[in-house]
Design a protein around this motif. Sequence first.
Motif, PDB file in Angstrom:
ATOM      1  N   VAL A   6      26.018 -80.508-116.571  1.00  0.00           N
ATOM      2  CA  VAL A   6      24.646 -80.241-117.000  1.00  0.00           C
ATOM      3  C   VAL A   6      24.400 -80.696-118.439  1.00  0.00           C
ATOM      4  O   VAL A   6      23.282 -80.599-118.923  1.00  0.00           O
ATOM      5  CB  VAL A   6      24.265 -78.752-116.838  1.00  0.00           C
ATOM      6  CG1 VAL A   6      24.348 -78.347-115.385  1.00  0.00           C
ATOM      7  CG2 VAL A   6      25.147 -77.865-117.708  1.00  0.00           C
ATOM      8  N   GLY A   7      25.426 -81.208-119.105  1.00  0.00           N
ATOM      9  CA  GLY A   7      25.235 -81.713-120.454  1.00  0.00           C
ATOM     10  C   GLY A   7      24.611 -83.094-120.433  1.00  0.00           C
ATOM     11  O   GLY A   7      24.651 -83.792-119.425  1.00  0.00           O
ATOM     12  N   LYS A  56      32.985 -90.505-124.413  1.00  0.00           N
ATOM     13  CA  LYS A  56      32.623 -91.747-123.719  1.00  0.00           C
ATOM     14  C   LYS A  56      31.117 -91.798-123.467  1.00  0.00           C
ATOM     15  O   LYS A  56      30.495 -92.846-123.643  1.00  0.00           O
ATOM     16  CB  LYS A  56      33.401 -91.871-122.401  1.00  0.00           C
ATOM     17  CG  LYS A  56      33.057 -93.153-121.670  1.00  0.00           C
ATOM     18  CD  LYS A  56      33.873 -93.343-120.424  1.00  0.00           C
ATOM     19  CE  LYS A  56      33.593 -94.691-119.761  1.00  0.00           C
ATOM     20  NZ  LYS A  56      32.185 -94.933-119.444  1.00  0.00           N
ATOM     21  N   GLN A  57      30.531 -90.683-123.072  1.00  0.00           N
ATOM     22  CA  GLN A  57      29.074 -90.687-122.843  1.00  0.00           C
ATOM     23  C   GLN A  57      28.309 -90.959-124.137  1.00  0.00           C
ATOM     24  O   GLN A  57      27.303 -91.671-124.141  1.00  0.00           O
ATOM     25  CB  GLN A  57      28.635 -89.347-122.246  1.00  0.00           C
ATOM     26  CG  GLN A  57      29.070 -89.161-120.804  1.00  0.00           C
ATOM     27  CD  GLN A  57      28.463 -87.908-120.198  1.00  0.00           C
ATOM     28  OE1 GLN A  57      27.246 -87.792-120.086  1.00  0.00           O
ATOM     29  NE2 GLN A  57      29.312 -86.970-119.812  1.00  0.00           N
ATOM     30  N   LEU A  58      28.794 -90.406-125.240  1.00  0.00           N
ATOM     31  CA  LEU A  58      28.149 -90.686-126.532  1.00  0.00           C
ATOM     32  C   LEU A  58      28.281 -92.176-126.873  1.00  0.00           C
ATOM     33  O   LEU A  58      27.319 -92.812-127.323  1.00  0.00           O
ATOM     34  CB  LEU A  58      28.767 -89.813-127.633  1.00  0.00           C
ATOM     35  CG  LEU A  58      28.342 -88.340-127.621  1.00  0.00           C
ATOM     36  CD1 LEU A  58      29.290 -87.498-128.470  1.00  0.00           C
ATOM     37  CD2 LEU A  58      26.908 -88.173-128.116  1.00  0.00           C
ATOM     38  N   MET A  59      29.484 -92.732-126.654  1.00  0.00           N
ATOM     39  CA  MET A  59      29.699 -94.158-126.936  1.00  0.00           C
ATOM     40  C   MET A  59      28.798 -95.021-126.060  1.00  0.00           C
ATOM     41  O   MET A  59      28.182 -95.977-126.533  1.00  0.00           O
ATOM     42  CB  MET A  59      31.159 -94.534-126.695  1.00  0.00           C
ATOM     43  CG  MET A  59      32.125 -94.085-127.755  1.00  0.00           C
ATOM     44  SD  MET A  59      31.947 -94.949-129.325  1.00  0.00           S
ATOM     45  CE  MET A  59      32.160 -96.625-128.824  1.00  0.00           C
ATOM     46  N   ASP A  60      28.739 -94.700-124.749  1.00  0.00           N
ATOM     47  CA  ASP A  60      27.919 -95.496-123.828  1.00  0.00           C
ATOM     48  C   ASP A  60      26.459 -95.522-124.304  1.00  0.00           C
ATOM     49  O   ASP A  60      25.806 -96.575-124.298  1.00  0.00           O
ATOM     50  CB  ASP A  60      27.971 -94.910-122.411  1.00  0.00           C
ATOM     51  CG  ASP A  60      29.311 -95.118-121.713  1.00  0.00           C
ATOM     52  OD1 ASP A  60      30.135 -95.917-122.198  1.00  0.00           O
ATOM     53  OD2 ASP A  60      29.531 -94.458-120.675  1.00  0.00           O
ATOM     54  N   SER A  61      25.951 -94.368-124.717  1.00  0.00           N
ATOM     55  CA  SER A  61      24.549 -94.304-125.159  1.00  0.00           C
ATOM     56  C   SER A  61      24.366 -95.030-126.483  1.00  0.00           C
ATOM     57  O   SER A  61      23.338 -95.678-126.712  1.00  0.00           O
ATOM     58  CB  SER A  61      24.115 -92.843-125.294  1.00  0.00           C
ATOM     59  OG  SER A  61      24.169 -92.219-124.038  1.00  0.00           O
TER      60      SER A  61
END
Length: 152
Positions: A8-9, A91-96
């Motif tokens: 949910v993050g 990884k999600q922060l990097m992808d964005s």
Amino acid sequence: MAANNFEVGFVRRFDVSDIDKVVEIANNSLTEYYTSSLILDLFRSWPSSFLVFALEGKIVGLIVGSRHTATEARILLLAVDKDFRNRGIGKQLMDSFVRACIAERMMSIRLEVRTDNQEAIRFYKNYGFVITSTIRAYYSDSSDAYLMWKMI
Ligand code: ACO
């Protein structure tokens, strides 16, 4: 089956109201000391690159960059609260962040990381960064940094 909290993050743009939590995570995770005013200056210099990971209303990670040149971005700070590491949030922060860079016609990303920060070096290498050089006495305690670089 119970939902996994981490599903949910989500990554969103930093908001000034996030500042206290961002400063707390940065200072608990990184060895340099960051004040609110310094972090707000970084935000104002490139707002669309300043991203946070929000989990049930709580900030648990952040990434912020700068424009090193017209086509090269630089990651200034990347940190995930230690209780939430190794779950894909970095990884999600990097992808964005990469998507934000591409949207602004950046072609590469550079960053500096302590030569003894094995966890972060492994993370960056797995993300496709390579070490291009060593910068002697880069940090305030005279520790060395690796310069890492990636084409996007
Ligand atoms: N289960 C198990 N492992 C997982 C899962 C999962 N569900 N999801 C991801 N992983 C693994 C990944 O494969 C990755 O492995 P790797 O390190 O071998 O590549 C590892 O967990 C970490 O990946 P993420 O979970 O995406 O990253 P994390 O959220 O842990 O954040 C970070 C990485 C930011 C480096 C974190 O360790 C941190 O905050 N460290 C302290 C601060 C720091 O050193 N920041 C970098 C300084 S340099 C600078 O700021 C420019």
